[in-house]
Design a protein around this motif. Structure first.
Motif, short mmCIF file in Angstrom:
data_model
loop_
_atom_site.label_atom_id
_atom_site.label_comp_id
_atom_site.label_asym_id
_atom_site.label_seq_id
_atom_site.Cartn_x
_atom_site.Cartn_y
_atom_site.Cartn_z
N LYS A 229 0.74 -1.19 0.02
CA LYS A 229 -0.06 -0.05 -0.07
C LYS A 229 0.76 1.36 -0.05
O LYS A 229 0.80 2.40 -0.86
CB LYS A 229 -1.06 -0.08 1.13
N SER A 230 1.83 1.30 0.83
CA SER A 230 2.65 2.53 0.92
C SER A 230 3.62 2.55 -0.23
O SER A 230 3.72 3.66 -0.86
CB SER A 230 3.96 2.34 2.21
N LEU A 231 3.86 1.53 -1.09
CA LEU A 231 4.84 1.59 -2.29
C LEU A 231 3.88 2.22 -3.23
O LEU A 231 4.15 3.02 -4.02
CB LEU A 231 5.24 0.10 -2.82
N ALA A 232 2.72 1.71 -3.38
CA ALA A 232 1.54 2.34 -4.25
C ALA A 232 1.41 3.82 -4.19
O ALA A 232 1.53 4.82 -5.14
CB ALA A 232 0.35 1.68 -4.21
N ASP B 210 12.75 5.72 0.20
CA ASP B 210 11.82 4.82 0.66
C ASP B 210 11.31 3.52 -0.16
O ASP B 210 11.08 2.48 0.49
CB ASP B 210 10.76 5.72 1.21
N ILE B 211 11.03 3.78 -1.38
CA ILE B 211 10.82 2.85 -2.18
C ILE B 211 11.90 1.82 -2.28
O ILE B 211 11.57 0.58 -2.30
CB ILE B 211 10.52 3.21 -3.67
N VAL B 212 13.22 2.16 -2.46
CA VAL B 212 14.27 1.13 -2.43
C VAL B 212 14.16 0.18 -1.15
O VAL B 212 14.26 -0.94 -1.03
CB VAL B 212 15.72 1.88 -2.49
N LYS B 213 14.13 1.20 -0.01
CA LYS B 213 14.00 0.28 1.35
C LYS B 213 12.81 -0.33 1.38
O LYS B 213 12.88 -1.70 1.93
CB LYS B 213 13.86 1.47 2.45
N LEU B 214 11.69 -0.19 1.02
CA LEU B 214 10.53 -1.13 0.98
C LEU B 214 10.60 -2.23 0.14
O LEU B 214 10.00 -3.42 0.54
CB LEU B 214 8.96 -0.14 0.81
N ASN B 215 11.36 -2.09 -0.98
CA ASN B 215 11.52 -3.13 -2.05
C ASN B 215 12.38 -4.26 -1.16
O ASN B 215 12.29 -5.17 -1.39
CB ASN B 215 11.90 -2.74 -3.26
N ASN B 216 13.48 -3.74 -0.71
CA ASN B 216 14.19 -4.58 0.34
C ASN B 216 13.40 -5.35 1.20
O ASN B 216 13.69 -6.34 1.60
CB ASN B 216 15.43 -3.82 0.74
N ALA B 217 12.65 -4.65 2.01
CA ALA B 217 11.77 -5.24 3.00
C ALA B 217 10.90 -6.18 2.33
O ALA B 217 10.88 -7.55 2.71
CB ALA B 217 11.12 -4.04 3.79
N LEU B 218 10.19 -5.96 1.21
CA LEU B 218 9.45 -7.01 0.37
C LEU B 218 10.37 -8.30 0.18
O LEU B 218 9.80 -9.43 0.42
CB LEU B 218 8.97 -6.50 -0.86
N GLU B 219 11.48 -8.19 -0.26
CA GLU B 219 12.49 -9.23 -0.64
C GLU B 219 12.60 -10.11 0.77
O GLU B 219 12.54 -11.23 0.72
CB GLU B 219 13.85 -8.63 -1.08
N TYR B 220 12.80 -9.47 1.75
CA TYR B 220 12.81 -10.35 3.21
C TYR B 220 11.56 -10.98 3.31
O TYR B 220 11.81 -11.95 3.66
CB TYR B 220 13.06 -8.99 4.38
#
Length: 176
Positions: free
Chosen positions: A118-121, A143-153
């Motif tokens: 939701k935050s990425l969108a 923040d998008i880079v950080k959140l994409n890294n979190a998604l990978e986790y």
């Protein structure tokens, strides 16, 4: 009877440890105590028997048993000639661990992935907005880079949970 006190003390020590350990993972100590009591009980138990053993209300026992059933740590069983509901613990500690933690992990993964997506969108929409300053857009990109890294986790964690549920984990970490 000789040895009864020592037997009870040994069981109580383990039940207390189980209750404290389960408390660390969001399960009340009383639910942990109930599971420990049922673990050492040789036969399936009724709510009335549990109530008598632990001195809790029948409503509290019912709620605790339902909680344990949701965690797949207790099953309802049937016994010929007995009308009351009977419950027994899952005695396979490996399976109990798997069920308990995968339920908790799946809930956490789902909640976090949903929030991140939701935050990425929202952040991607922010990047398209001509009214937003370049400084804010740079922060949003970070923040998008950080959140994409979190998604990978979280996708990795989901695969880890899958390996527990499929028992593939035992290939890498054998039971014995």
């Amino acid at each position: 009877m000789q040895g009864v006190d020592k037997l009870e003390k040994a069981r109580e020590r383990v039940i207390d440890a189980i209750a404290q350990n389960m408390n660390l993972y969001g399960v009340t100590p009383s639910v942990g105590r109930l599971w420990g009591l049922m673990y050492f009980h040789e036969e399936p138990m009724t709510l009335d028997e549990m109530k008598q053993e632990l001195g809790m209300s029948k409503t509290s026992m019912s709620t605790s048993v339902r909680n344990l059933m949701e965690l797949k740590m207790v099953d309802k069983v049937w016994k010929k000639g007995i009308r009351k509901d009977l419950y027994e613990v899952e005695e396979d500690w490996y399976q109990t661990f798997i069920d308990f933690f995968t339920i908790k992990w799946r809930n956490g993964i789902s909640m976090n992935v949903s929030a991140i997506q939701k935050s990425l969108a929202e952040l991607k929409e922010l990047l398209k907005d001509d009214q937003v300053s370049d400084e804010i857009k740079v922060e949003a990109e970070s923040d998008i880079v950080k959140l994409n890294n979190a998604l990978e986790y979280y996708f990795w964690l989901n695969r880890l949970v899958d390996s527990f549920e499929s028992h593939e984990i035992f290939t890498f970490v054998p039971k014995k």
